[in-house]
Motif scaffolding. Structure first.
Motif, mmCIF file in Angstrom:
data_model
loop_
_atom_site.group_PDB
_atom_site.id
_atom_site.type_symbol
_atom_site.label_atom_id
_atom_site.label_comp_id
_atom_site.label_asym_id
_atom_site.label_seq_id
_atom_site.Cartn_x
_atom_site.Cartn_y
_atom_site.Cartn_z
ATOM 1 N N ILE A 1 -2.649 -16.739 -10.899
ATOM 2 C CA ILE A 1 -1.210 -16.426 -10.836
ATOM 3 C C ILE A 1 -0.917 -15.196 -11.683
ATOM 4 C CG2 ILE A 1 1.079 -17.215 -11.545
ATOM 5 C CD1 ILE A 1 0.184 -20.041 -10.727
ATOM 6 N N LEU A 2 -1.469 -15.191 -12.912
ATOM 7 C CA LEU A 2 -1.191 -14.060 -13.813
ATOM 8 C C LEU A 2 -1.810 -12.770 -13.288
ATOM 9 C CD1 LEU A 2 -1.570 -15.696 -17.327
ATOM 10 C CD2 LEU A 2 0.518 -14.977 -16.175
ATOM 11 N N ASN A 3 -3.130 -12.842 -12.994
ATOM 12 C CA ASN A 3 -3.837 -11.629 -12.580
ATOM 13 C C ASN A 3 -3.296 -11.057 -11.283
ATOM 14 O OD1 ASN A 3 -5.605 -11.183 -14.596
ATOM 15 N ND2 ASN A 3 -7.246 -12.421 -13.718
ATOM 16 N N VAL A 4 -3.281 -11.917 -10.258
ATOM 17 C CA VAL A 4 -2.870 -11.430 -8.943
ATOM 18 C C VAL A 4 -1.398 -11.045 -8.965
ATOM 19 C CG1 VAL A 4 -2.730 -12.024 -6.508
ATOM 20 C CG2 VAL A 4 -4.634 -12.856 -7.868
ATOM 21 N N GLY A 5 -0.572 -11.856 -9.653
ATOM 22 C CA GLY A 5 0.857 -11.540 -9.738
ATOM 23 C C GLY A 5 1.096 -10.185 -10.368
ATOM 24 N N ILE A 6 0.402 -9.930 -11.477
ATOM 25 C CA ILE A 6 0.592 -8.647 -12.159
ATOM 26 C C ILE A 6 0.084 -7.507 -11.291
ATOM 27 C CG2 ILE A 6 -0.194 -7.270 -14.120
ATOM 28 C CD1 ILE A 6 0.000 -9.885 -15.768
ATOM 29 N N GLN A 7 -1.069 -7.713 -10.650
ATOM 30 C CA GLN A 7 -1.601 -6.678 -9.758
ATOM 31 C C GLN A 7 -0.615 -6.378 -8.631
ATOM 32 O OE1 GLN A 7 -4.579 -5.020 -9.599
ATOM 33 N NE2 GLN A 7 -5.426 -5.830 -11.484
ATOM 34 N N MET A 8 -0.074 -7.447 -8.027
ATOM 35 C CA MET A 8 0.871 -7.256 -6.922
ATOM 36 C C MET A 8 2.095 -6.477 -7.381
ATOM 37 S SD MET A 8 0.954 -10.852 -4.956
ATOM 38 C CE MET A 8 -0.249 -11.239 -3.705
ATOM 39 N N ALA A 9 2.655 -6.899 -8.513
ATOM 40 C CA ALA A 9 3.853 -6.218 -9.026
ATOM 41 C C ALA A 9 3.533 -4.767 -9.320
ATOM 42 C CB ALA A 9 4.356 -6.923 -10.279
ATOM 43 N N PHE A 10 2.364 -4.544 -9.934
ATOM 44 C CA PHE A 10 2.024 -3.176 -10.311
ATOM 45 C C PHE A 10 1.839 -2.286 -9.082
ATOM 46 C CE2 PHE A 10 -1.155 0.104 -10.939
ATOM 47 C CZ PHE A 10 -0.535 0.850 -11.918
ATOM 48 N N TRP A 11 1.022 -2.752 -8.127
ATOM 49 C CA TRP A 11 0.706 -1.869 -7.001
ATOM 50 C C TRP A 11 1.898 -1.654 -6.091
ATOM 51 C CZ3 TRP A 11 -2.943 1.327 -7.606
ATOM 52 C CH2 TRP A 11 -4.028 1.005 -8.411
ATOM 53 N N THR A 12 2.701 -2.709 -5.898
ATOM 54 C CA THR A 12 3.914 -2.531 -5.105
ATOM 55 C C THR A 12 4.795 -1.459 -5.749
ATOM 56 O OG1 THR A 12 3.812 -4.888 -4.628
ATOM 57 C CG2 THR A 12 5.841 -3.756 -4.055
ATOM 58 N N THR A 13 4.999 -1.610 -7.067
ATOM 59 C CA THR A 13 5.833 -0.647 -7.771
ATOM 60 C C THR A 13 5.213 0.741 -7.704
ATOM 61 O OG1 THR A 13 6.445 -2.444 -9.240
ATOM 62 C CG2 THR A 13 7.035 -0.226 -9.942
ATOM 63 N N ALA A 14 3.894 0.819 -7.897
ATOM 64 C CA ALA A 14 3.229 2.125 -7.907
ATOM 65 C C ALA A 14 3.433 2.846 -6.577
ATOM 66 C CB ALA A 14 1.734 1.946 -8.190
ATOM 67 N N VAL A 15 3.309 2.110 -5.481
ATOM 68 C CA VAL A 15 3.486 2.735 -4.167
ATOM 69 C C VAL A 15 4.896 3.313 -4.041
ATOM 70 C CG1 VAL A 15 3.728 2.233 -1.705
ATOM 71 C CG2 VAL A 15 1.736 1.410 -2.951
ATOM 72 N N PHE A 16 5.889 2.538 -4.508
ATOM 73 C CA PHE A 16 7.261 3.025 -4.379
ATOM 74 C C PHE A 16 7.540 4.191 -5.311
ATOM 75 C CE2 PHE A 16 7.937 -0.777 -1.973
ATOM 76 C CZ PHE A 16 8.883 -0.361 -1.053
ATOM 77 N N VAL A 17 6.913 4.178 -6.488
ATOM 78 C CA VAL A 17 7.093 5.315 -7.397
ATOM 79 C C VAL A 17 6.542 6.574 -6.747
ATOM 80 C CG1 VAL A 17 6.377 6.291 -9.600
ATOM 81 C CG2 VAL A 17 7.146 3.936 -9.490
ATOM 82 N N VAL A 18 5.380 6.459 -6.090
ATOM 83 C CA VAL A 18 4.802 7.623 -5.409
ATOM 84 C C VAL A 18 5.734 8.096 -4.303
ATOM 85 C CG1 VAL A 18 2.918 8.388 -3.923
ATOM 86 C CG2 VAL A 18 2.427 7.066 -5.977
ATOM 87 N N LEU A 19 6.277 7.150 -3.522
ATOM 88 C CA LEU A 19 7.219 7.522 -2.464
ATOM 89 C C LEU A 19 8.398 8.264 -3.053
ATOM 90 C CD1 LEU A 19 7.376 4.354 -0.179
ATOM 91 C CD2 LEU A 19 6.347 6.557 0.328
ATOM 92 N N GLU A 20 8.914 7.742 -4.183
ATOM 93 C CA GLU A 20 10.071 8.351 -4.842
ATOM 94 C C GLU A 20 9.730 9.765 -5.326
ATOM 95 O OE1 GLU A 20 13.207 6.612 -5.606
ATOM 96 O OE2 GLU A 20 13.767 8.700 -5.928
ATOM 97 N N ARG A 21 8.548 9.911 -5.952
ATOM 98 C CA ARG A 21 8.154 11.215 -6.510
ATOM 99 C C ARG A 21 7.910 12.249 -5.427
ATOM 100 N NH1 ARG A 21 9.467 10.551 -11.867
ATOM 101 N NH2 ARG A 21 10.615 8.879 -10.905
ATOM 102 N N THR A 22 7.217 11.830 -4.358
ATOM 103 C CA THR A 22 6.861 12.815 -3.344
ATOM 104 C C THR A 22 8.056 13.176 -2.478
ATOM 105 O OG1 THR A 22 6.122 10.987 -1.983
ATOM 106 C CG2 THR A 22 4.439 12.166 -3.202
ATOM 107 N N GLY A 23 9.181 12.492 -2.736
ATOM 108 C CA GLY A 23 10.403 12.849 -2.010
ATOM 109 C C GLY A 23 10.343 12.475 -0.549
ATOM 110 N N ALA A 24 9.424 11.567 -0.198
ATOM 111 C CA ALA A 24 9.373 11.124 1.185
ATOM 112 C C ALA A 24 10.497 10.131 1.404
ATOM 113 C CB ALA A 24 8.023 10.470 1.473
#
Lengths: 326, 118
Positions: A124-147
């Motif tokens: 729960i801890l590992n996968v949950g944190i990974q999921m939260a991190f990667w989901t957020t990371a993808v959106f941060v990249v979308l936000e930064r690249t202005g797509a």
């Protein structure tokens, strides 16, 4: 010694793209000097004039953000709703599935209660944190690249179709999805414990002559029932009967196999690891009770839903605290 | 209450600095001179928003710039382009339209009130 103005300009330029730095450096210095001169002319000391001007210009990092047109948010309002929806889905739907798979694997591997609980918590801890991190990371990249959502091809725009139906008779989507995924997982687990493991299979290999293929067929029928139910859109007496039949098709032989000791592989001897008790026996009894109760619960639930929608009784609107009196 | 008011004021004023800058820079000017002109004219604008704004308008093609190195202190002079001029005109007429629309709606509401009181 670097002057206060130098320090300010350098700090601001740090966060500005390199090709713009030269121009902004010159312009910013000229503007600062102009402002300082104006203050000095108004009668201030040069030192206080510099301090006043720079204080008025404010945080150099913010100034740099404004110059480079960068948003100073991690995920802006454009992406926030989609990010929240996806993250909720990941944590509420995908994470439990992953954890359940992990628990099942651990049960077959080494059914030690401490290891099972420990593994579940870690997952729960590992996968949950990974999921939260990667989901957020993808959106941060979308936000930064202005797509923008329009350009990424993702369907992030909200449309009327996204409104939940809230009809009391409507079949809950999550249940249907679970009803389709569950047979697939069970079938995979059944095949894997026999063919995937190099050790002695946990379940009785003798049943491959009839009962295991039968179980797989019953599971496929169960998945088909879920899809049929979903397309039918509502519960009624037909659904109650069909559901009871497909549940019993699976549960009765399963309970019989368990009760007549044909379920587990007689060659499999890893049950006795716990406290020397007859773990296999208790495991069998527990499984029989779980299957019987689960089946009974599901049959009754579907019958109740059918009755409710037949009589048009107010039912709880799923996903809200409200009742539907329509 | 003050925070609410200043928030609404800020929202109302957002965009007016662009119009004012495009109008003022029909005659070329540099950052600090524009800041002075605007604040003397009654526009509340901070240096740290105005300077980046000028560069943004330039990137959009509404302003052009040129370094003037004739004086001891080199300065970047901005001037409104034709496109910037056209946009400034459009924005100004929109501003006028909104102003009269607000005047009208206030008048209508006032009339309704007296009408219903009678």
């Amino acid at each position: 010694m670097t002057s206060l103005i130098d320090r300010y300009v350098y700090t601001a330029l740090r966060r500005i793209p390199e090709q713009q730095r030269g121009d902004i450096d010159r312009e910013l210095r000229a503007s600062i000097e102009d402002a300082v001169d104006a203050r000095v002319e108004a009668g201030e000391e040069r030192e206080t004039a510099v301090e006043g001007t720079l204080t008025e210009l404010g945080d150099p990092d913010r100034l740099a953000d404004q110059y480079s047109g960068r948003s100073n948010v991690l995920i802006g309002p454009e992406f926030y709703p989609a990010w929240r929806r996806l993250l909720t889905l990941m944590l509420a739907a995908v994470l439990p599935i992953v954890v359940i798979i992990g628990v099942v694997v651990q049960l077959f591997d080494d059914p030690d209660i401490g290891k099972v609980i420990g593994g579940a918590v870690t997952a729960i801890l590992n996968v949950g944190i990974q999921m939260a991190f990667w989901t957020t990371a993808v959106f941060v990249v979308l936000e930064r690249t202005g797509a923008g959502p329009g350009r990424t091809g993702l369907r992030l725009d909200w449309t009327l179709k996204d409104l939940p139906r809230y009809e009391p008779s409507t079949v809950p989507k999550t249940e249907v999805a679970a009803g389709v995924v569950w047979p697939i997982l069970l079938t995979a687990a059944l095949l894997w414990q026999h063919f995937g493991l190099n050790e002695v299979p946990v379940l009785n290999p003798a049943n491959w002559s009839f009962w295991w293929p039968y179980m797989i067929v019953a599971l496929v029928i169960g998945a088909g029932y879920q899809i049929w139910l979903f397309r039918r859109r509502s519960y009624d007496r037909t659904v109650s009967v069909v559901n009871a039949v497909q549940q019993l098709l699976f549960a009765v032989p399963l309970i019989w196999l368990l009760a007549s000791d044909r379920f587990f592989n007689p060659e499999y001897h890893h049950f006795a690891d716990l406290n020397g008790g007859d773990v296999k026996h208790w495991f069998t009894v527990g499984a029989i009770i779980a299957v019987a109760l689960g089946t009974l619960y599901d049959i009754v639930k579907v019958i109740l839903r059918g009755e409710q929608s037949r009589r048009g009784l107010p039912s709880k609107v799923p996903g809200t605290g409200n009742y539907n009196f329509g | 209450m003050d925070a609410t008011l200043s928030g609404h004021l800020q929202e109302l004023r957002r965009g007016t600095v662009v119009v004012a800058s495009l109008i003022v820079l029909r005659t070329p000017g540099y950052g600090y001179s524009l800041l002075e002109t605007l604040s003397r004219a009654g526009f509340e604008v901070e240096a740290n928003t105005l300077y980046p704004l000028l560069r943004r308008l330039e990137a959009q093609g509404l302003l052009t710039s040129e370094w003037n190195t004739d004086e001891a202190r080199p300065r970047k002079f901005y001037r409104t382009t034709e496109q910037g001029d056209a946009i400034a005109d459009t924005l100004r007429s929109e501003w006028t339209r909104i102003d009269s629309a607000i005047g009208d709606i206030a008048k209508t509401t006032a009339n309704d009130k007296t009408g219903s009181a009678e």
